[in-house]
Design an enzyme around this catalytic site. Sequence first.
Site, PDB file in Angstrom:
ATOM      1  N   ARG A 136       0.831  -1.120  -0.002  1.00  0.00           N
ATOM      2  CA  ARG A 136       0.215   0.055   0.073  1.00  0.00           C
ATOM      3  C   ARG A 136       1.157   1.239   0.061  1.00  0.00           C
ATOM      4  O   ARG A 136       2.028   1.235   0.566  1.00  0.00           O
ATOM      5  CB  ARG A 136      -0.805   0.040   1.119  1.00  0.00           C
ATOM      6  CG  ARG A 136      -1.837  -1.273   1.295  1.00  0.00           C
ATOM      7  CD  ARG A 136      -2.658  -1.188   2.540  1.00  0.00           C
ATOM      8  NE  ARG A 136      -3.601  -2.252   2.789  1.00  0.00           N
ATOM      9  CZ  ARG A 136      -3.478  -3.557   3.344  1.00  0.00           C
ATOM     10  NH1 ARG A 136      -1.992  -3.593   4.011  1.00  0.00           N
ATOM     11  NH2 ARG A 136      -3.987  -4.460   3.476  1.00  0.00           N
ATOM     12  N   LYS A 159      -1.291  -2.072   7.563  1.00  0.00           N
ATOM     13  CA  LYS A 159      -2.682  -2.004   8.016  1.00  0.00           C
ATOM     14  C   LYS A 159      -2.985  -2.813   9.143  1.00  0.00           C
ATOM     15  O   LYS A 159      -2.882  -3.899   9.058  1.00  0.00           O
ATOM     16  CB  LYS A 159      -3.600  -2.009   6.815  1.00  0.00           C
ATOM     17  CG  LYS A 159      -5.164  -1.409   7.064  1.00  0.00           C
ATOM     18  CD  LYS A 159      -5.975  -1.805   5.773  1.00  0.00           C
ATOM     19  CE  LYS A 159      -7.392  -1.164   6.222  1.00  0.00           C
ATOM     20  NZ  LYS A 159      -8.232  -1.438   4.887  1.00  0.00           N
ATOM     21  N   HIS A 217      -2.401   2.924  -5.682  1.00  0.00           N
ATOM     22  CA  HIS A 217      -3.151   1.736  -5.358  1.00  0.00           C
ATOM     23  C   HIS A 217      -3.555   0.788  -6.425  1.00  0.00           C
ATOM     24  O   HIS A 217      -3.495  -0.343  -6.415  1.00  0.00           O
ATOM     25  CB  HIS A 217      -4.544   2.202  -4.652  1.00  0.00           C
ATOM     26  CG  HIS A 217      -5.036   1.017  -3.835  1.00  0.00           C
ATOM     27  ND1 HIS A 217      -4.457   0.628  -2.687  1.00  0.00           N
ATOM     28  CD2 HIS A 217      -6.123   0.163  -3.981  1.00  0.00           C
ATOM     29  CE1 HIS A 217      -5.181  -0.138  -1.974  1.00  0.00           C
ATOM     30  NE2 HIS A 217      -6.056  -0.697  -2.601  1.00  0.00           N
ATOM     31  N   ARG A 220      -0.928  -1.915  -6.804  1.00  0.00           N
ATOM     32  CA  ARG A 220      -1.288  -3.051  -5.832  1.00  0.00           C
ATOM     33  C   ARG A 220      -2.218  -4.025  -6.494  1.00  0.00           C
ATOM     34  O   ARG A 220      -1.787  -5.282  -6.544  1.00  0.00           O
ATOM     35  CB  ARG A 220      -1.842  -2.311  -4.734  1.00  0.00           C
ATOM     36  CG  ARG A 220      -1.953  -3.392  -3.551  1.00  0.00           C
ATOM     37  CD  ARG A 220      -2.422  -2.692  -2.265  1.00  0.00           C
ATOM     38  NE  ARG A 220      -3.273  -3.612  -1.152  1.00  0.00           N
ATOM     39  CZ  ARG A 220      -2.682  -4.447  -0.350  1.00  0.00           C
ATOM     40  NH1 ARG A 220      -1.358  -4.485  -0.471  1.00  0.00           N
ATOM     41  NH2 ARG A 220      -3.349  -5.004   0.328  1.00  0.00           N
ATOM     42  N   HIS A 243      -3.945  -9.116   3.508  1.00  0.00           N
ATOM     43  CA  HIS A 243      -5.222  -9.220   3.827  1.00  0.00           C
ATOM     44  C   HIS A 243      -5.623 -10.056   5.027  1.00  0.00           C
ATOM     45  O   HIS A 243      -4.886 -11.004   5.231  1.00  0.00           O
ATOM     46  CB  HIS A 243      -6.206  -9.715   2.791  1.00  0.00           C
ATOM     47  CG  HIS A 243      -5.967  -8.831   1.451  1.00  0.00           C
ATOM     48  ND1 HIS A 243      -6.376  -9.115   0.182  1.00  0.00           N
ATOM     49  CD2 HIS A 243      -5.884  -7.198   1.519  1.00  0.00           C
ATOM     50  CE1 HIS A 243      -6.510  -8.147  -0.522  1.00  0.00           C
ATOM     51  NE2 HIS A 243      -6.123  -7.143   0.054  1.00  0.00           N
ATOM     52  N   TYR A 252     -10.013 -10.972  -6.562  1.00  0.00           N
ATOM     53  CA  TYR A 252      -9.335 -11.104  -7.810  1.00  0.00           C
ATOM     54  C   TYR A 252      -9.733 -12.526  -8.669  1.00  0.00           C
ATOM     55  O   TYR A 252      -9.010 -12.848  -9.747  1.00  0.00           O
ATOM     56  CB  TYR A 252      -7.711 -11.211  -7.181  1.00  0.00           C
ATOM     57  CG  TYR A 252      -7.360  -9.712  -6.778  1.00  0.00           C
ATOM     58  CD1 TYR A 252      -7.179  -8.812  -7.535  1.00  0.00           C
ATOM     59  CD2 TYR A 252      -7.022  -9.783  -5.454  1.00  0.00           C
ATOM     60  CE1 TYR A 252      -6.657  -7.652  -7.126  1.00  0.00           C
ATOM     61  CE2 TYR A 252      -6.714  -8.378  -5.005  1.00  0.00           C
ATOM     62  CZ  TYR A 252      -6.522  -7.622  -5.785  1.00  0.00           C
ATOM     63  OH  TYR A 252      -6.374  -6.222  -5.355  1.00  0.00           O
TER      64      TYR A 252
END
Length: 275
Positions: A136, A159, A217, A220, A243, A252
């Site tokens: 990110r 994150k 982004h 990414r 994630h 995806y």
Amino acid sequence: MSNELEAFIEYITVTKALSQKSVAAYKSDLLFFEEKLQKPLIELDTKLLFTALEAYDNKRTLNRKLSSINAFFDFCYKSQFLEEKNKIRLSKIPKLLPKFLSYEDIQNGLALIDRSTWIGLRDYALILFLYASGARISEALELGRSDIEGEWLHIRHAKGDKERIVPLAAVAEKAIEAYLQASGFETEHLWCNYRGGKLSRISAYKITQKYLGVSPHVLRHSYATSLIRGGADLRVVQELLGHASLLTTQIYTHIQKQDLKDTVNVYHPITKEQL
């Protein structure tokens, strides 16, 4: 701020140990309702809440605010501030395929960069790095030089405050070394502005927008898309992207399904038959 809301903020800060950004987002969302309707949030009924939400057309923004409300009501019920557990149904959002660039698109953008200056070398290295790491932009801008250890990248400011280590392609590592050597700055920051300070988010956006016409982004998404198309396991991609849930990564799989459909349409003879 009402007493119940203050207790909820303390709960998610101390007990749940959410990140500062998450706490700030919850606080902003919930204070909005108390200030707009001038009543403690615990006293608001569904009709009043939806009256306050009428201004939001974007379903994602709406769902974020509804999610904050539901989390607050759930806390109040468990804390016996409420006798009944309130829950407001979230708005259904269609699963959209994330925008991504092909490797050829990225190569074409990189070819536009003048690498005769250290600024050009930085821009070249940053784009390669984002595509090679899937980081990110917020994670990338917090990196220090010591966070690159050979062919490995240590992302410490991920994150949710979760660290992860991902492999870094040699071509990206080489580009970073060339940029750092040319810059001449003695600083721990990996990505520097023209004064040697830490590169800002808006500056990073301007770089990718200038050469690729997209936000950072999208690189990414391009990283994840390239891996999925190459046959990478979904759980491995989840780990590389950082994630928390596999559900986030599953968007995806739409790319994978489209590739399968295109393959059948091109190679299976029955698709050429006329009805």
